[in-house]
Design an enzyme around this catalytic site. Sequence first.
Site, PDB file in Angstrom:
ATOM      1  N   ASN A  16      -9.960   1.038  -0.367  1.00 34.94           N
ATOM      2  CA  ASN A  16      -9.131   0.371   0.696  1.00 34.94           C
ATOM      3  C   ASN A  16     -10.412   0.889   2.307  1.00 34.94           C
ATOM      4  OD1 ASN A  16      -7.303  -0.108  -1.223  1.00 34.94           O
ATOM      5  ND2 ASN A  16      -6.220   1.543  -0.581  1.00 34.94           N
ATOM      6  N   HIS A  46      -8.880   4.580  -2.632  1.00 38.73           N
ATOM      7  CA  HIS A  46      -8.648   4.582  -1.309  1.00 38.73           C
ATOM      8  C   HIS A  46      -9.390   6.089  -0.185  1.00 38.73           C
ATOM      9  CE1 HIS A  46      -4.608   3.310  -2.430  1.00 38.73           C
ATOM     10  NE2 HIS A  46      -4.748   3.680  -3.239  1.00 38.73           N
ATOM     11  N   ASP A 105       0.935  -1.640   0.026  1.00 40.12           N
ATOM     12  CA  ASP A 105       0.264  -0.091   0.065  1.00 40.12           C
ATOM     13  C   ASP A 105       1.063   1.225  -0.238  1.00 40.12           C
ATOM     14  OD1 ASP A 105      -2.218   1.172   0.393  1.00 40.12           O
ATOM     15  OD2 ASP A 105      -2.509   1.052   2.287  1.00 40.12           O
ATOM     16  N   SER A 123      -8.945   2.292   8.499  1.00 42.56           N
ATOM     17  CA  SER A 123      -9.757   3.269   9.613  1.00 42.56           C
ATOM     18  C   SER A 123     -10.426   2.202  10.138  1.00 42.56           C
ATOM     19  CB  SER A 123      -9.436   4.838   9.064  1.00 42.56           C
ATOM     20  OG  SER A 123      -8.643   5.257   8.780  1.00 42.56           O
TER      21      SER A 123
HETATM   22  P1  13P Z   1      -8.806   4.960   5.372  1.00 42.68           P
HETATM   23  O1  13P Z   1      -7.861   5.703   6.057  1.00 42.68           O
HETATM   24  O2  13P Z   1     -10.530   5.113   5.243  1.00 42.68           O
HETATM   25  O3  13P Z   1      -9.428   3.560   6.175  1.00 42.68           O
HETATM   26  O4  13P Z   1      -7.958   4.468   4.098  1.00 42.68           O
HETATM   27  C1  13P Z   1      -6.652   3.466   4.166  1.00 42.68           C
HETATM   28  C2  13P Z   1      -6.549   3.304   2.526  1.00 42.68           C
HETATM   29  O5  13P Z   1      -7.054   3.515   1.697  1.00 42.68           O
HETATM   30  C3  13P Z   1      -5.414   2.381   3.174  1.00 42.68           C
HETATM   31  O6  13P Z   1      -4.309   2.504   1.594  1.00 42.68           O
HETATM   32  O1  G3H Z   2      -3.510   4.641   3.622  1.00 38.30           O
HETATM   33  C1  G3H Z   2      -2.966   4.168   4.463  1.00 38.30           C
HETATM   34  C2  G3H Z   2      -2.851   3.266   5.007  1.00 38.30           C
HETATM   35  O2  G3H Z   2      -4.062   3.197   5.635  1.00 38.30           O
HETATM   36  C3  G3H Z   2      -2.285   2.997   6.503  1.00 38.30           C
HETATM   37  O3  G3H Z   2      -1.503   3.426   6.959  1.00 38.30           O
HETATM   38  O4  G3H Z   2       0.949   4.690   7.011  1.00 38.30           O
HETATM   39  O5  G3H Z   2      -0.209   4.264   9.199  1.00 38.30           O
HETATM   40  O6  G3H Z   2       0.339   2.280   8.164  1.00 38.30           O
HETATM   41  P1  G3H Z   2      -0.248   3.589   7.859  1.00 38.30           P
HETATM   42 ZN    ZN Z   3      -4.548   4.719   1.152  1.00 39.06          ZN
END
Ligand code: 13P
Ligand code: G3H
Ligand code: ZN
Length: 312
Positions: free
Chosen positions: A257, A214, A83, A260
Amino acid sequence: MALVTTTEMFKKAYDGGYAIGAFNVNNMEIVQAITEACREEKAPVILQVSKGARAYANHTYLVKLVEAAVIECPEIPICLHLDHGDSFETCKSCIDGGFTSVMIDASSKPFAENIAITKQVVEYAHDHGVVVEAELGALAGVEDEVNVSAENSHYTRPEEVEEFVSKTGCDSLAIAIGTSHGAYKFKPGTKPQLRFDILEEVIKRLPGFPIVLHGSSSVPQEYVEMVNTYGGAMPGAIGVPEDQLRHAAELAVCKINIDSDLRLAMTGTIRKFFAEHPDKFDPREYLKPARANIKELVRHKLVDVLGCAGKA
Ligand code: 13P
Ligand code: G3H
Ligand code: ZN
């Protein structure tokens, strides 16, 4: 079944009007919760690992946890995805280290530079049987390794997508249509609304091509309240309405994605547990209900939001 790429998953999702859930993993309980829900609901799944997750848990631990899930859940296709890869080197390290899909996120760079870096990653990835997600546009929001202010965010410009995809050869494209990272996506009192007009325009220009969203957590108010009731302070946390995600999944969006929401479920559950059991100190006792609640949340996403239950 061994780890798979997203090629087959996305083709079926595009044609079937549903999306695959891409859930971020950082530890064993999260991997177990997601994959147990997917196994029970017969859903294909993308387990994704951020740069922050690799820094926290170590690349090898995460790969081995996902490989354990593949052994435990042989009936469902599982993809291991990087990611927000921020450079060719990070992507290469994941391609060499067992991932079946990587994202190169050069969306903060000028258009030509985004094309050049993405193309370099695509060439290396495709030579190694790995697929590539790229991004055009910039989502707002803050998480550990991804931080874009509201002023620096901008929607994807549909007029750029054909040139970008044809010049880079990427396999899927993340676009910005109003989603954002983290738990504070919309101002309290405003009506959350994704820009379906931009999505429709992108689809017209890229027929049949898999689109990624995302920042698609819906921030369940049940868990925000749980956090706030048991000592936390998350006022005004608001996410993307689930019916809008469902609609996006019916269109060309093949990957959604969600991170959160899982973090909120885990944190709310653990806060509640500690408040109700101040004498307990065995991590297994508070991680068990947290894992169970993440699993039920993932099940809800598969069945009611993504539409991918029964599609494995
Ligand atoms: P959220 O913060 O909305 O869960 O998005 C996660 C994400 O895009 C990870 O790449
Ligand atoms: O978009 C990002 C993901 O939610 C991952 O978050 O960089 O805190 O692991 P992180
Ligand atoms: Zn993301």
